[in-house]
Design a protein around this motif. Structure first.
Motif, PDB file in Angstrom:
ATOM      1  N   ARG A  82       0.857  -1.190   0.000  1.00 26.91           N
ATOM      2  CA  ARG A  82       0.000   0.000   0.000  1.00 26.91           C
ATOM      3  C   ARG A  82       0.895   1.244   0.000  1.00 26.91           C
ATOM      4  O   ARG A  82       1.755   1.396   0.877  1.00 26.91           O
ATOM      5  N   THR A  83       0.663   2.129  -0.946  1.00 26.46           N
ATOM      6  CA  THR A  83       1.469   3.337  -1.091  1.00 26.46           C
ATOM      7  C   THR A  83       0.563   4.558  -1.077  1.00 26.46           C
ATOM      8  O   THR A  83      -0.382   4.645  -1.873  1.00 26.46           O
ATOM      9  N   ALA A  84       0.851   5.484  -0.170  1.00 29.32           N
ATOM     10  CA  ALA A  84       0.114   6.750  -0.084  1.00 29.32           C
ATOM     11  C   ALA A  84       1.024   7.868  -0.568  1.00 29.32           C
ATOM     12  O   ALA A  84       2.095   8.088  -0.004  1.00 29.32           O
ATOM     13  N   CYS A  85       0.620   8.545  -1.640  1.00 34.60           N
ATOM     14  CA  CYS A  85       1.400   9.654  -2.191  1.00 34.60           C
ATOM     15  C   CYS A  85       0.729  10.968  -1.796  1.00 34.60           C
ATOM     16  O   CYS A  85      -0.394  11.252  -2.228  1.00 34.60           O
ATOM     17  N   LEU A  86       1.405  11.729  -0.975  1.00 35.72           N
ATOM     18  CA  LEU A  86       0.889  12.996  -0.474  1.00 35.72           C
ATOM     19  C   LEU A  86       1.504  14.112  -1.303  1.00 35.72           C
ATOM     20  O   LEU A  86       2.698  14.384  -1.203  1.00 35.72           O
ATOM     21  N   MET A  87       0.693  14.730  -2.154  1.00 34.19           N
ATOM     22  CA  MET A  87       1.176  15.755  -3.071  1.00 34.19           C
ATOM     23  C   MET A  87       0.971  17.136  -2.464  1.00 34.19           C
ATOM     24  O   MET A  87      -0.131  17.481  -2.030  1.00 34.19           O
ATOM     25  N   ILE A  88       2.048  17.935  -2.433  1.00 35.97           N
ATOM     26  CA  ILE A  88       1.958  19.304  -1.938  1.00 35.97           C
ATOM     27  C   ILE A  88       2.423  20.258  -3.035  1.00 35.97           C
ATOM     28  O   ILE A  88       3.370  19.985  -3.759  1.00 35.97           O
ATOM     29  N   GLY A  89       1.708  21.353  -3.178  1.00 37.47           N
ATOM     30  CA  GLY A  89       2.030  22.324  -4.216  1.00 37.47           C
ATOM     31  C   GLY A  89       0.904  23.319  -4.325  1.00 37.47           C
ATOM     32  O   GLY A  89       0.590  24.020  -3.366  1.00 37.47           O
ATOM     33  N   ASP A  90       0.266  23.415  -5.509  1.00 37.76           N
ATOM     34  CA  ASP A  90      -0.879  24.310  -5.676  1.00 37.76           C
ATOM     35  C   ASP A  90      -1.937  24.040  -4.612  1.00 37.76           C
ATOM     36  O   ASP A  90      -2.615  24.949  -4.141  1.00 37.76           O
ATOM     37  N   GLY A  91      -2.109  22.792  -4.285  1.00 41.03           N
ATOM     38  CA  GLY A  91      -3.004  22.363  -3.217  1.00 41.03           C
ATOM     39  C   GLY A  91      -2.344  21.215  -2.482  1.00 41.03           C
ATOM     40  O   GLY A  91      -1.130  21.021  -2.560  1.00 41.03           O
ATOM     41  N   VAL A  92      -3.141  20.438  -1.782  1.00 43.57           N
ATOM     42  CA  VAL A  92      -2.657  19.219  -1.123  1.00 43.57           C
ATOM     43  C   VAL A  92      -3.594  18.094  -1.526  1.00 43.57           C
ATOM     44  O   VAL A  92      -4.817  18.201  -1.365  1.00 43.57           O
ATOM     45  N   GLY A  93      -3.036  17.036  -2.095  1.00 42.56           N
ATOM     46  CA  GLY A  93      -3.855  15.913  -2.532  1.00 42.56           C
ATOM     47  C   GLY A  93      -3.250  14.594  -2.127  1.00 42.56           C
ATOM     48  O   GLY A  93      -2.094  14.531  -1.684  1.00 42.56           O
ATOM     49  N   LEU A  94      -4.025  13.545  -2.277  1.00 41.77           N
ATOM     50  CA  LEU A  94      -3.574  12.206  -1.902  1.00 41.77           C
ATOM     51  C   LEU A  94      -3.951  11.212  -2.985  1.00 41.77           C
ATOM     52  O   LEU A  94      -5.098  11.162  -3.432  1.00 41.77           O
ATOM     53  N   GLY A  95      -2.975  10.432  -3.412  1.00 42.45           N
ATOM     54  CA  GLY A  95      -3.233   9.284  -4.264  1.00 42.45           C
ATOM     55  C   GLY A  95      -2.863   8.026  -3.488  1.00 42.45           C
ATOM     56  O   GLY A  95      -1.761   7.938  -2.941  1.00 42.45           O
ATOM     57  N   THR A 137      -4.567   5.567  10.043  1.00 45.78           N
ATOM     58  CA  THR A 137      -5.863   5.200   9.478  1.00 45.78           C
ATOM     59  C   THR A 137      -5.745   4.177   8.352  1.00 45.78           C
ATOM     60  O   THR A 137      -6.617   3.315   8.202  1.00 45.78           O
ATOM     61  N   LEU A 138      -4.668   4.258   7.558  1.00 46.65           N
ATOM     62  CA  LEU A 138      -4.531   3.399   6.379  1.00 46.65           C
ATOM     63  C   LEU A 138      -3.406   2.376   6.488  1.00 46.65           C
ATOM     64  O   LEU A 138      -3.345   1.454   5.682  1.00 46.65           O
ATOM     65  N   GLU A 139      -2.495   2.555   7.435  1.00 46.36           N
ATOM     66  CA  GLU A 139      -1.341   1.665   7.607  1.00 46.36           C
ATOM     67  C   GLU A 139      -0.611   1.397   6.291  1.00 46.36           C
ATOM     68  O   GLU A 139      -0.436   0.250   5.875  1.00 46.36           O
ATOM     69  N   PRO A 140      -0.163   2.444   5.611  1.00 47.37           N
ATOM     70  CA  PRO A 140       0.543   2.211   4.335  1.00 47.37           C
ATOM     71  C   PRO A 140       1.936   1.643   4.558  1.00 47.37           C
ATOM     72  O   PRO A 140       2.560   1.862   5.604  1.00 47.37           O
ATOM     73  N   ASP A 141       2.420   0.923   3.568  1.00 46.61           N
ATOM     74  CA  ASP A 141       3.813   0.466   3.581  1.00 46.61           C
ATOM     75  C   ASP A 141       4.760   1.605   3.231  1.00 46.61           C
ATOM     76  O   ASP A 141       5.894   1.651   3.706  1.00 46.61           O
ATOM     77  N   HIS A 142       4.263   2.509   2.358  1.00 42.39           N
ATOM     78  CA  HIS A 142       5.091   3.625   1.890  1.00 42.39           C
ATOM     79  C   HIS A 142       4.273   4.904   1.949  1.00 42.39           C
ATOM     80  O   HIS A 142       3.089   4.905   1.583  1.00 42.39           O
ATOM     81  N   ILE A 143       4.895   5.984   2.383  1.00 43.58           N
ATOM     82  CA  ILE A 143       4.332   7.321   2.230  1.00 43.58           C
ATOM     83  C   ILE A 143       5.305   8.108   1.362  1.00 43.58           C
ATOM     84  O   ILE A 143       6.481   8.246   1.690  1.00 43.58           O
ATOM     85  N   VAL A 144       4.810   8.600   0.234  1.00 42.54           N
ATOM     86  CA  VAL A 144       5.621   9.387  -0.690  1.00 42.54           C
ATOM     87  C   VAL A 144       5.167  10.840  -0.597  1.00 42.54           C
ATOM     88  O   VAL A 144       3.984  11.139  -0.784  1.00 42.54           O
ATOM     89  N   ILE A 145       6.089  11.725  -0.288  1.00 40.89           N
ATOM     90  CA  ILE A 145       5.803  13.159  -0.312  1.00 40.89           C
ATOM     91  C   ILE A 145       6.332  13.683  -1.634  1.00 40.89           C
ATOM     92  O   ILE A 145       7.512  13.521  -1.953  1.00 40.89           O
ATOM     93  N   CYS A 146       5.444  14.277  -2.427  1.00 44.03           N
ATOM     94  CA  CYS A 146       5.799  14.650  -3.784  1.00 44.03           C
ATOM     95  C   CYS A 146       5.158  15.977  -4.145  1.00 44.03           C
ATOM     96  O   CYS A 146       4.422  16.566  -3.358  1.00 44.03           O
ATOM     97  N   GLY A 147       5.429  16.434  -5.358  1.00 44.25           N
ATOM     98  CA  GLY A 147       4.846  17.669  -5.835  1.00 44.25           C
ATOM     99  C   GLY A 147       5.805  18.835  -5.746  1.00 44.25           C
ATOM    100  O   GLY A 147       6.864  18.756  -5.116  1.00 44.25           O
ATOM    101  N   PRO A 148       5.448  19.975  -6.351  1.00 48.11           N
ATOM    102  CA  PRO A 148       6.328  21.146  -6.348  1.00 48.11           C
ATOM    103  C   PRO A 148       6.670  21.653  -4.953  1.00 48.11           C
ATOM    104  O   PRO A 148       7.712  22.275  -4.755  1.00 48.11           O
TER     105      PRO A 148
END
Length: 402
Positions: A211-224, A329-340
């Motif tokens: 399970r991989t959670a990608c937390l995108m920060i930049g224009d806004g904040v989103g999650l994939g 809440t999700l117990e991901p194996d990976h958290i990726v912080i990404c985005g501009p």
């Protein structure tokens, strides 16, 4: 594109094409290892795909690598002549476009500044269709097979509807069907954070496991959020609006209309807004500050400005709190912080680490690996291009009538 079920042989062809799309050119033995197929099955499938011109063989590789009985590996890849796809990202009054051939090679890109926020639904779709058509025409792309579009906000991928977006002025926009009618091409749409997450995980095989959670920060904040490399969908086949989870009821104003959302502390517009209040810097001409404007704020903080350093310290705490919520809440194996927004990760990291350690159950925290992937908005178009190519592969997998 057809929704008819695949036969067992077509399913095997689809798996093989999907493997090549994910991994890049592979030798037959490598395909068999990835898919758990016998050499005979791989040879049978690839022979028909080569005969149909879907795949091509590359015998010009390094003959010193992977010698088998004195012969170099022959790698198979997609033909570049099967058509192309266009990837599009819509931001706040701007459009990014990318043209990719069927082999996945970039052919052209374009940045367009265009007011979008105040357009009505039909006018907005006309503008997007005209922009895509002009881009394809200017690059001699007469064989565009599909279009993928990434958009901020809540995107219903099943019905092709943008239910709400902070960068568009209309709700429940039937974007996929409206654009498809205007372009005469299949159109898929995706939340931009999910598109970025998909692209990032396709680049790194390790992130396609678990399970991989990608937390995108930049224009806004989103999650994939992805499970075994595939995007996890909600009830309406949409992604998460994690950036609009409220952290503090009396917090700063968010674009969604609420207060105290994660995004309201951490997005570019929030950081620049607060920097304006601190040192009276000029306001951006648009709601979303430019990359140059954000780089100027970051540079001033790095020079030692105590107020701006504190601004990024507090943002880092919010980022740590957000990652802690994901872990618990999700117990991901990976958290990726990404985005501009990763442009300022050196300023965010100390308080991020401290908040994550202090607010997360240690046993759960130890399960997740934190990755920081520096990434520009270009990767958003990469994500929807890859999804559009996979949809094209679905049709290629179907056996043609004799």
């Amino acid at each position: 594109m057809s929704s008819l079920a695949l036969t067992p042989r077509e399913t095997a062809r689809r798996r093989l094409l999907d493997c090549l799309r994910r991994e890049g050119p592979l030798a037959r033995v490598e395909i068999g290892q990835h898919l758990g197929m016998s050499p005979a099955s791989v040879s049978d499938l690839t022979a028909s795909l080569l005969d149909e011109g879907i795949l091509v063989s590359d015998e010009t590789g390094d003959a010193t690598q992977g010698l088998i009985r004195g012969r170099p590996k022959v790698r198979l890849s997609f033909a570049a002549t099967l058509g192309s796809v266009v990837g599009v990202w819509t931001g706040f009054n701007r459009i990014e476009l990318r043209l990719v051939d069927s082999a996945g090679r970039n052919r052209a890109s374009r940045h367009v500044e265009r007011p979008l926020r105040n357009l009505e639904a039909d006018e907005l779709m006309d503008v997007l269709a005209d922009t895509i058509t002009a881009f394809a025409r200017d690059n001699d792309a007469n064989s565009v097979k599909a279009v993928g579009l990434a958009c901020q906000g809540y995107v219903d991928t099943r019905d092709g509807v943008v239910a709400w977006s902070p960068v568009l002025g209309t709700r429940d926009l039937p974007l996929a069907s409206g654009l498809s009618q205007r372009l005469g091409k299949p159109v898929l749409i995706e939340n931009d954070a999910s598109a970025m997450a998909f692209a990032i995980t396709q680049r790194d095989p390790a992130l396609r496991s678990g399970r991989t959670a990608c937390l995108m920060i930049g224009d806004g904040v989103g999650l994939g959020f992805l499970v075994q490399g595939e995007l996890y969908r909600g009830a309406r086949s949409g992604g998460s609006e994690f950036g609009h989870v409220r952290l503090r009821r009396s917090g700063p104003q968010c674009r969604c209309g609420g207060r105290g959302c994660i995004e309201a502390f951490l997005a570019d517009y929030a950081l620049h807004r607060d920097a304006q209040l601190i040192d009276h810097r000029p306001a951006p001409t648009l709601l979303i500050p430019s990359e140059d404007a954000m780089n100027a704020v970051v540079a001033q903080a790095r020079s030692g400005d105590p107020a701006l350093l504190n601004l990024f310290r507090e943002a880092g705490e919010v980022l740590g709190d957000a990652a802690g919520i994901l872990i618990q809440t999700l117990e991901p194996d990976h958290i990726v912080i990404c985005g501009p927004g990763t442009r300022a990760m050196d300023l965010l990291r100390p308080s991020f680490d401290a908040a994550l350690e202090s607010q997360t159950i240690p046993e759960l925290r130890s399960l997740a690996t934190i990755h920081v992937v520096e990434s520009s908005m270009d990767i958003l178009t990469e994500g929807v291009v890859m999804q559009a190519l996979r949809e094209m592969d679905l049709d290629l997998a179907r056996l043609k009538a004799a």
